[in-house]
Scaffold this motif. Structure first.
Motif, mmCIF file in Angstrom:
data_model
loop_
_atom_site.group_PDB
_atom_site.id
_atom_site.type_symbol
_atom_site.label_atom_id
_atom_site.label_comp_id
_atom_site.label_asym_id
_atom_site.label_seq_id
_atom_site.Cartn_x
_atom_site.Cartn_y
_atom_site.Cartn_z
ATOM 1 N N ALA A 130 0.836 -1.210 0.000
ATOM 2 C CA ALA A 130 0.000 0.000 0.000
ATOM 3 C C ALA A 130 0.865 1.252 0.000
ATOM 4 N N LEU A 131 1.958 1.225 0.744
ATOM 5 C CA LEU A 131 2.846 2.382 0.797
ATOM 6 C C LEU A 131 3.610 2.555 -0.516
ATOM 7 N N ARG A 132 4.054 1.465 -1.078
ATOM 8 C CA ARG A 132 4.774 1.553 -2.354
ATOM 9 C C ARG A 132 3.863 2.060 -3.458
ATOM 10 N N ALA A 133 2.593 1.695 -3.387
ATOM 11 C CA ALA A 133 1.642 2.167 -4.401
ATOM 12 C C ALA A 133 1.482 3.680 -4.339
ATOM 13 N N LYS A 134 1.756 4.263 -3.183
ATOM 14 C CA LYS A 134 1.685 5.715 -3.018
ATOM 15 C C LYS A 134 3.036 6.390 -3.283
ATOM 16 N N GLY A 135 4.031 5.614 -3.665
ATOM 17 C CA GLY A 135 5.340 6.190 -3.947
ATOM 18 C C GLY A 135 6.179 6.455 -2.722
ATOM 19 N N ARG A 136 5.867 5.801 -1.591
ATOM 20 C CA ARG A 136 6.648 6.006 -0.368
ATOM 21 C C ARG A 136 7.943 5.197 -0.419
ATOM 22 N N ARG A 137 8.954 5.712 0.241
ATOM 23 C CA ARG A 137 10.221 4.996 0.346
ATOM 24 C C ARG A 137 10.247 4.263 1.679
ATOM 25 N N LEU A 138 10.628 3.005 1.654
ATOM 26 C CA LEU A 138 10.506 2.149 2.824
ATOM 27 C C LEU A 138 11.882 1.748 3.347
ATOM 28 N N VAL A 139 12.090 1.988 4.643
ATOM 29 C CA VAL A 139 13.330 1.638 5.323
ATOM 30 C C VAL A 139 12.978 0.669 6.448
ATOM 31 N N CYS A 140 13.647 -0.462 6.505
ATOM 32 C CA CYS A 140 13.408 -1.401 7.600
ATOM 33 C C CYS A 140 14.481 -1.219 8.664
ATOM 34 N N GLN A 141 14.075 -1.328 9.916
ATOM 35 C CA GLN A 141 15.027 -1.229 11.022
ATOM 36 C C GLN A 141 15.441 -2.628 11.436
ATOM 37 N N VAL A 142 16.729 -2.891 11.390
ATOM 38 C CA VAL A 142 17.266 -4.196 11.771
ATOM 39 C C VAL A 142 18.286 -3.993 12.887
ATOM 40 N N ARG A 143 18.074 -4.694 13.991
ATOM 41 C CA ARG A 143 19.052 -4.669 15.084
ATOM 42 C C ARG A 143 20.189 -5.609 14.717
ATOM 43 N N VAL A 144 21.385 -5.063 14.620
ATOM 44 C CA VAL A 144 22.513 -5.854 14.121
ATOM 45 C C VAL A 144 23.515 -6.217 15.212
ATOM 46 N N GLY A 145 23.485 -5.511 16.341
ATOM 47 C CA GLY A 145 24.441 -5.782 17.413
ATOM 48 C C GLY A 145 23.818 -6.423 18.625
ATOM 49 N N THR A 146 22.509 -6.706 18.559
ATOM 50 C CA THR A 146 21.797 -7.350 19.655
ATOM 51 C C THR A 146 20.779 -8.333 19.077
ATOM 52 N N TYR A 147 20.245 -9.154 19.944
ATOM 53 C CA TYR A 147 19.119 -10.003 19.568
ATOM 54 C C TYR A 147 18.209 -10.113 20.785
ATOM 55 N N ALA A 148 16.947 -10.460 20.538
ATOM 56 C CA ALA A 148 15.977 -10.672 21.608
ATOM 57 C C ALA A 148 15.524 -12.122 21.581
ATOM 58 N N THR A 149 15.233 -12.663 22.753
ATOM 59 C CA THR A 149 14.838 -14.061 22.820
ATOM 60 C C THR A 149 13.555 -14.328 22.043
ATOM 61 N N GLY A 150 12.754 -13.283 21.839
ATOM 62 C CA GLY A 150 11.522 -13.449 21.080
ATOM 63 C C GLY A 150 11.681 -13.317 19.582
ATOM 64 N N ASP A 151 12.879 -13.026 19.105
ATOM 65 C CA ASP A 151 13.109 -12.912 17.669
ATOM 66 C C ASP A 151 12.896 -14.265 16.986
#
Length: 290
Positions: free
Chosen positions: A96-117
Motif C-alpha cells: 500500500a505504501l509503495r503504491a503511493k510512492g513512499r520509500r521504505l526503510v526497515c530497522q534491523v538490530r545488528v548488534g543485539t538479539y531478543a529471545t523473542g526474535d
C-alpha cells in the motif's frame, strides 16, 4: 515507484488528535516564518524493481519521514519515507505504501538479539553476550564473529527486501560503547559496520546508520543516510554534519522538548526532524520543511 511532487501533497498532519497545550499557535507562527515558497515541484524519481533506494542530493533536506515500530502501520501518514519493523509490518502494508510512492526503510538490530526474535536460536551461544539494559530478553552480540553473524543478518536483510523495502537502518551498531560482555574495541565496531553496509548493498538495500555518533565521521562515506535520536537534547547534532555536508539525509527525532525550539536548530542543519513518543507509534509532529 515515484515520489509525488511536494506542491501536490498537503502538509503533514498527526495520525491521531492529541492535545499538546497552548503552543499550537506558536508552532503555526514558526511554520509561517520557516516555510519559504517552493519554486518548483519535486522532481519525480523512478526506482526500478529490486534496486536500492536512491537519495537524490537535491532533496537531502526536504524529506518528510515517519518512524513507526508498532502494528498496524498507519499507511495514511503524509510522509515520503517510512522507517518500519520488517517483522511486524505486513506485505500488504508495504504494498500500500509503495503504491503511493513512499520509500521504505526497515530497522534491523545488528548488534543485539531478543529471545523473542524468530531467528534467535540461530545465534551460537559463543556470540551471545551481556543483557541489554532496559530491554528484557535482549542481549549483545559479539560483532567480531562475522562468520557466525553474517548468515543470520543476511537473512534479516533478505526479509526486508522480500517485503518491498529498499533501504535498511542498522540499529544497535555501537556495542563497543556498552558493557557487552566482550572486549569490543572501536576498530572492531568500525569493521563490523562497514561489512554490514557492504552486505546491504550486495542485497540491493541502501544502508543507513542509526546513532553511533562517535563513528559518524569515519562511517559517513560508507552509508547513504543517518537516523538519530535526541541529538538536540544531548547537544550532539554537529556530529552528524558529515552526512548533511555530503548531501545525505539525516532523519532525526526528539522525544522531549517543544518543536518550536528544536526545529530551528535541526532544520538549519539540514535534518529531517520530527517529534515522537518513545513508543514509536503512529503519532508524529514534523518540523516544517526549509
Amino acid at each position: 515507484m515515484r515520489i509525488r511532487p511536494v506542491c501536490a501533497v498537503p502538509r503533514s498532519r498527526p495520525a491521531r488528535v492529541r492535545r499538546r497545550g497552548p503552543r499550537r499557535g506558536v508552532a503555526l507562527a514558526l511554520t509561517a516564518l520557516l516555510l519559504a515558497p517552493v519554486p518548483a515541484c519535486r522532481e519525480a524519481v523512478t526506482v526500478p524493481p529490486g534496486a536500492p533506494t536512491p537519495w537524490p542530493a537535491a532533496l537531502a533536506d526536504r524529506w518528510r519521514w515517519q518512524w513507526q515500530l508498532t502494528a498496524p502501520v498507519d499507511v495514511t501518514v503524509d510522509a515520503d519515507v517510512f522507517l518500519l519493523d520488517p517483522v511486524a509490518t505486513t506485505s500488504t502494508e508495504t504494498a500500500a505504501l509503495r503504491a503511493k510512492g513512499r520509500r521504505l526503510v526497515c530497522q534491523v538490530r545488528v548488534g543485539t538479539y531478543a529471545t523473542g526474535d524468530p531467528d534467535a536460536t540461530r545465534f551460537p551461544a559463543a556470540v551471545r553476550g551481556a543483557a541489554v539494559p532496559g530491554r528484557a530478553g535482549s542481549r549483545f552480540l559479539d560483532v567480531r564473529r562475522w562468520d557466525s553473524l553474517a548468515p543470520v543478518l543476511a537473512d534479516r536483510f533478505r526479509l526486508c527486501r522480500g517485503k518491498g523495502f529498499g533501504a535498511v537502518a542498522l540499529a544497535d551498531a555501537d556495542g563497543y560503547r556498552h558493557r557487552s560482555g566482550f572486549p569490543l574495541g572501536f576498530d572492531d565496531q568500525l569493521l563490523f559496520n562497514r561489512r554490514l553496509a557492504g552486505l546491504a548493498r550486495q542485497l540491493d538495500l541502501s544502508p543507513g546508520l542509526v546513532d553511533d555518533l562517535a563513528q559518524v565521521a569515519a562511517l559517513a562515506p560508507d552509508f547513504d543516510f543517518a537516523v538519530n535520536q535526541e541529538c538536540v537534547r544531548r547537544r550532539e547534532c554537529a556530529k552528524l554534519l558529515p552526512f548533511a555536508d555530503a548531501h545525505k539525509p539525516v532523519f532525526h527525532v526528539e522525544y522531549t522538548g517543544d518543536p518550536v525550539d528544536f526545529c530551528v536548530t535541526t532544520v538549519g542543519y539540514g535534518f529531517a526532524s520530527i517529534r515522537k513518543d518513545r513508543t514509536l507509534d503512529a503519532w508524529r509532529e514534523p518540523c516544517p520543511l526549509p
